[in-house]
Design a protein around this motif. Structure first.
Motif, PDB file in Angstrom:
ATOM      1  N   ARG A 176      23.338  16.112 -38.959  1.00  0.00           N
ATOM      2  CA  ARG A 176      22.777  14.862 -38.459  1.00  0.00           C
ATOM      3  C   ARG A 176      21.483  14.516 -39.194  1.00  0.00           C
ATOM      4  O   ARG A 176      21.224  13.351 -39.529  1.00  0.00           O
ATOM      5  CB  ARG A 176      22.519  14.968 -36.952  1.00  0.00           C
ATOM      6  CG  ARG A 176      22.009  13.674 -36.334  1.00  0.00           C
ATOM      7  CD  ARG A 176      22.965  12.523 -36.578  1.00  0.00           C
ATOM      8  NE  ARG A 176      22.312  11.243 -36.336  1.00  0.00           N
ATOM      9  CZ  ARG A 176      22.729  10.085 -36.831  1.00  0.00           C
ATOM     10  NH1 ARG A 176      23.794  10.033 -37.594  1.00  0.00           N
ATOM     11  NH2 ARG A 176      22.082   8.975 -36.549  1.00  0.00           N
ATOM     12  N   ALA A 180      20.816  11.192 -41.462  1.00  0.00           N
ATOM     13  CA  ALA A 180      19.744  10.274 -41.082  1.00  0.00           C
ATOM     14  C   ALA A 180      18.685  10.120 -42.157  1.00  0.00           C
ATOM     15  O   ALA A 180      18.151   9.024 -42.365  1.00  0.00           O
ATOM     16  CB  ALA A 180      19.088  10.761 -39.784  1.00  0.00           C
ATOM     17  N   CYS A 181      18.376  11.212 -42.864  1.00  0.00           N
ATOM     18  CA  CYS A 181      17.224  11.209 -43.769  1.00  0.00           C
ATOM     19  C   CYS A 181      17.579  11.349 -45.234  1.00  0.00           C
ATOM     20  O   CYS A 181      16.710  11.163 -46.093  1.00  0.00           O
ATOM     21  CB  CYS A 181      16.270  12.363 -43.394  1.00  0.00           C
ATOM     22  SG  CYS A 181      15.702  12.340 -41.690  1.00  0.00           S
ATOM     23  N   ASP A 389      15.800  11.256 -34.971  1.00  0.00           N
ATOM     24  CA  ASP A 389      17.081  10.571 -35.151  1.00  0.00           C
ATOM     25  C   ASP A 389      16.948   9.065 -35.024  1.00  0.00           C
ATOM     26  O   ASP A 389      16.413   8.566 -34.025  1.00  0.00           O
ATOM     27  CB  ASP A 389      18.096  11.082 -34.120  1.00  0.00           C
ATOM     28  CG  ASP A 389      19.520  10.836 -34.556  1.00  0.00           C
ATOM     29  OD1 ASP A 389      19.868   9.675 -34.853  1.00  0.00           O
ATOM     30  OD2 ASP A 389      20.293  11.812 -34.642  1.00  0.00           O
ATOM     31  N   PRO A 390      17.430   8.297 -36.003  1.00  0.00           N
ATOM     32  CA  PRO A 390      17.381   6.829 -35.922  1.00  0.00           C
ATOM     33  C   PRO A 390      18.107   6.262 -34.704  1.00  0.00           C
ATOM     34  O   PRO A 390      17.799   5.145 -34.272  1.00  0.00           O
ATOM     35  CB  PRO A 390      18.058   6.379 -37.216  1.00  0.00           C
ATOM     36  CG  PRO A 390      17.929   7.530 -38.144  1.00  0.00           C
ATOM     37  CD  PRO A 390      17.989   8.757 -37.290  1.00  0.00           C
TER      38      PRO A 390
END
Length: 459
Positions: A176, A180-181, A389-390
């Motif tokens: 994750r 996300a990054c 987390d976005p």
């Protein structure tokens, strides 16, 4: 990478004491039991190791052994994948799924052998004795002895390569974070998680003076940072006088985003433990601090009392909170997955799941919708949390603004606040990670992962 646990005042070697118990064994048993609660039952470590309401085995220990247990557990969780890999190399076949008690004994001992200032022989002997004392692991005591002695002999040669090749996170978290990054940023964040976070102080005034007194530095954001404390927080200069409070540099940023709030009525929602409340009061606002927990609100009051500050305190479930007037501004630091705080809380990736992230994001949407209704037309809302987390940050806010008439983005402008520009996104929101703020050494670098967005009510 050697972490020295607090001095315990007695030998780590197994010796018989007056009660015919082995010195240090109770602490190792407690460590394994609490590690089981974290890994198997997804129980947060802070609750387990709370001095008043924690696990009975933990509370039965004296303060020195409690400190040792905390050191073992934080280390075992921070380096869990490296430890697992080095242990696995020494097993002819994987441990059976039901051998969790054995696994926890091995991890507790390996954390001491690889990373803590505990004699290898003590860690091995106590683990073997522990295994022999538990019917579930009695027949594996020879395996425990062989595996751990092999690990102790090989650590000088194998530890550094293992650290270089290992990702210290469960699969869901690593995947994750990468999604996300991006891969490079995710690797940098995971590398930062291996280092204990420095201690940050928000000071009422004169950060340069307090950096000198506390033995730290002043960050570009104005926070005072100390890599290693020379004493307990309560024994540091300025504590009794209420000159400062402990608050991660990133956590201090959202309250600054309102700008000039002198004389304004401001609500701090989900306010405990009160660091942001204190910031808003010092900025000149008339603050109402709201929290659902009676105990957390009592802690907030204690903190404000020490600081010599006052606010209107309200115990209420935020979704049920309907004051008799609208506020000029509202700060919602929402409950979240806390994935931005792994340096301080290495249990987080092991106690949370992606389902938890999604569930908390849904709660945040509902809290934000309610919070908007508490502010007057033209008033500002700052939404923040300590998630990486976005789903709980950038994506949530974009979707919220697109579907909520009467609320508009109020982007943070470049140069608007000292020290914040490196953390601003193209949307005018704020995003920090543990891989940001690279300074002289890993121990003095980094920030908690934080997201903050500013909005304005338009209807």
């Amino acid at each position: 990478m050697v972490v020295t646990p607090p001095r315990r005042g007695h030998s780590a070697y197994p010796e018989r004491n007056a009660g015919d118990e082995i010195a240090g064994l109770a602490a190792r048993k407690a460590a394994a039991r609490l590690l089981a609660a974290v890994i198997d039952a997804r129980t947060p470590l802070d609750g387990l190791s709370d001095n008043e309401h924690g696990h009975p085995q933990y509370k039965a220990l004296d303060s020195r052994d409690r400190a040792l247990v905390r050191a073992i557990l934080v280390t075992a969780l921070r380096h869990r994948m490296t430890i697992a890999g080095l242990l696995s190399k020494r097993l002819e076949k994987p441990l059976p799924p039901n051998a969790t008690a054995l696994s926890h004994i091995l991890h507790v001992a390996a954390a001491q052998i690889l990373f803590l200032d505990v004699p290898d022989s003590a860690a091995v002997d106590l683990a073997v004795t522990h295994a022999k004392s538990d019917p579930r692991t009695l027949r594996f005591s020879g395996l425990v002895n062989g595996v751990l002695r092999s690990l102790a002999r090989a650590k000088e040669a194998e530890l550094a390569p293992a650290l270089a090749a290992t990702n210290e996170a469960p699969q869901w978290f690593s995947e994750r974070l990468t999604a996300a990054c991006g891969a490079d940023k995710a690797r940098a964040i995971l590398a930062a998680h291996r280092h204990e976070a420095a201690v940050d102080f928000t000071v009422k005034a004169d950060p340069t003076l307090w950096a000198e007194r506390l033995g730290g530095i002043v960050l570009p954001t104005g926070t005072v940072r100390v890599e290693k404390l020379a004493a307990n927080v309560a024994d540091l200069p300025g504590f009794t006088d209420g000159a400062w409070w402990v608050q991660d540099a990133a956590a201090s940023l959202p309250a600054r985003l309102f700008g000039d709030i002198r004389g304004q009525r401001v609500a701090d929602l989900c306010a405990a433990p009160g660091g942001k409340t204190a910031q808003l009061i010092l900025a000149g606002a008339q603050v109402t601090a709201v929290d659902a927990s009676k105990n957390r609100l009592a802690r907030l009051k204690q903190n404000l009392d020490r600081l010599g500050l006052t606010a209107d305190l309200v115990q209420a479930d935020l979704l049920d909170y309907r004051p008799g007037h609208l506020f000029d501004a509202v700060l919602l630091d929402a409950p979240c997955s806390s994935t931005g705080t792994v340096r301080r809380h290495p249990d987080v990736p092991w106690t949370k799941t992606m389902a938890d992230v999604e569930k908390l994001a849904d709660l945040q949407r509902r809290l934000l919708a309610h919070a908007v209704g508490l502010v007057r037309s033209g008033g500002r809302i700052v939404f923040s949390n300590c998630s990486l987390d976005p789903i709980e940050g950038e994506e949530l806010c974009r979707a919220f603004l697109a579907g909520k008439p009467g609320v508009a983005a109020d982007p943070i402008r470049t140069g608007e606040f000292a020290g914040l520009d490196p953390f601003l996104t193209s949307d005018g929101t704020l995003r920090t990670t543990p891989a940001d703020l690279a300074l002289e050494s890993p121990g003095i670098s980094g920030l908690d992962g934080f997201f903050a967005a500013r909005m304005r009510r338009t209807d």
